[in-house]
Write a protein that holds these residues in place. Sequence first.
Motif, PDB file in Angstrom:
ATOM      1  N   GLY A  33      50.040  24.567  24.362  1.00  0.00           N
ATOM      2  CA  GLY A  33      49.408  24.847  25.639  1.00  0.00           C
ATOM      3  C   GLY A  33      50.187  24.234  26.789  1.00  0.00           C
ATOM      4  O   GLY A  33      50.264  24.787  27.877  1.00  0.00           O
ATOM      5  N   THR A  34      50.796  23.057  26.575  1.00  0.00           N
ATOM      6  CA  THR A  34      51.565  22.394  27.613  1.00  0.00           C
ATOM      7  C   THR A  34      52.831  23.182  27.943  1.00  0.00           C
ATOM      8  O   THR A  34      53.217  23.305  29.085  1.00  0.00           O
ATOM      9  CB  THR A  34      51.952  20.971  27.157  1.00  0.00           C
ATOM     10  OG1 THR A  34      50.782  20.294  26.756  1.00  0.00           O
ATOM     11  CG2 THR A  34      52.635  20.214  28.266  1.00  0.00           C
ATOM     12  N   THR A  35      53.478  23.742  26.947  1.00  0.00           N
ATOM     13  CA  THR A  35      54.697  24.527  27.155  1.00  0.00           C
ATOM     14  C   THR A  35      54.409  25.757  27.992  1.00  0.00           C
ATOM     15  O   THR A  35      55.173  26.105  28.894  1.00  0.00           O
ATOM     16  CB  THR A  35      55.287  24.956  25.791  1.00  0.00           C
ATOM     17  OG1 THR A  35      55.480  23.800  24.991  1.00  0.00           O
ATOM     18  CG2 THR A  35      56.595  25.670  25.983  1.00  0.00           C
ATOM     19  N   VAL A  36      53.306  26.435  27.732  1.00  0.00           N
ATOM     20  CA  VAL A  36      52.934  27.627  28.489  1.00  0.00           C
ATOM     21  C   VAL A  36      52.641  27.243  29.937  1.00  0.00           C
ATOM     22  O   VAL A  36      53.052  27.939  30.864  1.00  0.00           O
ATOM     23  CB  VAL A  36      51.711  28.324  27.836  1.00  0.00           C
ATOM     24  CG1 VAL A  36      51.187  29.438  28.711  1.00  0.00           C
ATOM     25  CG2 VAL A  36      52.072  28.833  26.462  1.00  0.00           C
ATOM     26  N   THR A  37      51.952  26.122  30.178  1.00  0.00           N
ATOM     27  CA  THR A  37      51.618  25.679  31.518  1.00  0.00           C
ATOM     28  C   THR A  37      52.889  25.332  32.300  1.00  0.00           C
ATOM     29  O   THR A  37      53.034  25.709  33.458  1.00  0.00           O
ATOM     30  CB  THR A  37      50.685  24.446  31.452  1.00  0.00           C
ATOM     31  OG1 THR A  37      49.536  24.779  30.695  1.00  0.00           O
ATOM     32  CG2 THR A  37      50.276  24.005  32.845  1.00  0.00           C
ATOM     33  N   VAL A  38      53.835  24.630  31.675  1.00  0.00           N
ATOM     34  CA  VAL A  38      55.087  24.257  32.328  1.00  0.00           C
ATOM     35  C   VAL A  38      55.885  25.514  32.663  1.00  0.00           C
ATOM     36  O   VAL A  38      56.456  25.637  33.743  1.00  0.00           O
ATOM     37  CB  VAL A  38      55.911  23.288  31.432  1.00  0.00           C
ATOM     38  CG1 VAL A  38      57.314  23.100  31.964  1.00  0.00           C
ATOM     39  CG2 VAL A  38      55.196  21.963  31.304  1.00  0.00           C
ATOM     40  N   THR A  39      55.932  26.475  31.750  1.00  0.00           N
ATOM     41  CA  THR A  39      56.664  27.722  31.973  1.00  0.00           C
ATOM     42  C   THR A  39      56.042  28.501  33.123  1.00  0.00           C
ATOM     43  O   THR A  39      56.758  29.033  33.977  1.00  0.00           O
ATOM     44  CB  THR A  39      56.669  28.569  30.687  1.00  0.00           C
ATOM     45  OG1 THR A  39      57.232  27.785  29.626  1.00  0.00           O
ATOM     46  CG2 THR A  39      57.466  29.827  30.871  1.00  0.00           C
ATOM     47  N   LYS A  40      54.717  28.568  33.188  1.00  0.00           N
ATOM     48  CA  LYS A  40      54.030  29.269  34.288  1.00  0.00           C
ATOM     49  C   LYS A  40      54.316  28.572  35.619  1.00  0.00           C
ATOM     50  O   LYS A  40      54.545  29.221  36.627  1.00  0.00           O
ATOM     51  CB  LYS A  40      52.516  29.317  34.047  1.00  0.00           C
ATOM     52  CG  LYS A  40      52.099  30.334  33.031  1.00  0.00           C
ATOM     53  CD  LYS A  40      50.590  30.367  32.921  1.00  0.00           C
ATOM     54  CE  LYS A  40      50.127  31.374  31.898  1.00  0.00           C
ATOM     55  NZ  LYS A  40      48.685  31.419  31.792  1.00  0.00           N
ATOM     56  N   ARG A  41      54.296  27.232  35.598  1.00  0.00           N
ATOM     57  CA  ARG A  41      54.553  26.471  36.818  1.00  0.00           C
ATOM     58  C   ARG A  41      55.985  26.717  37.314  1.00  0.00           C
ATOM     59  O   ARG A  41      56.220  26.929  38.493  1.00  0.00           O
ATOM     60  CB  ARG A  41      54.332  24.978  36.553  1.00  0.00           C
ATOM     61  CG  ARG A  41      54.299  24.179  37.843  1.00  0.00           C
ATOM     62  CD  ARG A  41      53.915  22.729  37.653  1.00  0.00           C
ATOM     63  NE  ARG A  41      52.608  22.642  37.017  1.00  0.00           N
ATOM     64  CZ  ARG A  41      52.232  21.657  36.205  1.00  0.00           C
ATOM     65  NH1 ARG A  41      53.064  20.676  35.924  1.00  0.00           N
ATOM     66  NH2 ARG A  41      51.045  21.640  35.668  1.00  0.00           N
TER      67      ARG A  41
ATOM     68  N   ARG B 225      56.209  30.120  38.900  1.00  0.00           N
ATOM     69  CA  ARG B 225      55.626  30.135  40.253  1.00  0.00           C
ATOM     70  C   ARG B 225      56.561  29.489  41.269  1.00  0.00           C
ATOM     71  O   ARG B 225      56.683  29.961  42.391  1.00  0.00           O
ATOM     72  CB  ARG B 225      54.273  29.422  40.238  1.00  0.00           C
ATOM     73  CG  ARG B 225      53.192  30.206  39.571  1.00  0.00           C
ATOM     74  CD  ARG B 225      51.853  29.507  39.692  1.00  0.00           C
ATOM     75  NE  ARG B 225      50.912  30.100  38.767  1.00  0.00           N
ATOM     76  CZ  ARG B 225      50.020  29.435  38.079  1.00  0.00           C
ATOM     77  NH1 ARG B 225      49.910  28.118  38.232  1.00  0.00           N
ATOM     78  NH2 ARG B 225      49.209  30.050  37.252  1.00  0.00           N
TER      79      ARG B 225
END
Length: 183
Positions: free
Chosen positions: A2-10, A13
């Motif tokens: 979940g952390t990897t997906v959040t960092v990639t989305k950030r 953006r």
Amino acid sequence: MGTTVTVTKRRGRVWAGALIAAVVVLGIGSYWFQPWKLWRDETVSEALPGAAAPQRPSGAASGAPAAGPQTLAQGTLISHEHTTTGTVKLIRLADGSHTLRLEDLDTSNGPDLRVWLTDAPVKEGVAGWRVFDDGKYVSLGKLKGNKGDQNYEIPADVKLADYSSVTIWCDRFDVSFGAASLT
């Protein structure tokens, strides 16, 4: 995971925001500088107003010369911010009105170029680039073209004795492209 997906989305953006900011800055910069004008010449070929010989009134002496345009002062353009050549003439027309004439003008095109009558002394080099808005000046209008022969009507209320020079002035960047002393 979940952390990897959040960092990639950030990161996505941030890159999208940077790209949008770059496009906005490029758009504003293009509008402000108008770089395409540096490669596009505008040539103007105007005849001197009233240059045709005026009709002699009936009863006028046949040997007397007809009144026509008279050059009161002139000067040669020198380069300032951009290479500029040509001749400037202050002309009194047969009807008593005055015109500023640019002949064989050759300068760079640019954003918001104006033709000014000024009281500033014409100085060579960088020292002369920004002196023309320090004192008295009259804008005769937008530069019609960066090449050729063109005329600018001088308003009747302008006291010509108050002005000693002409500049091709870039109003956008407050700098002279070229100038001439009127003698």
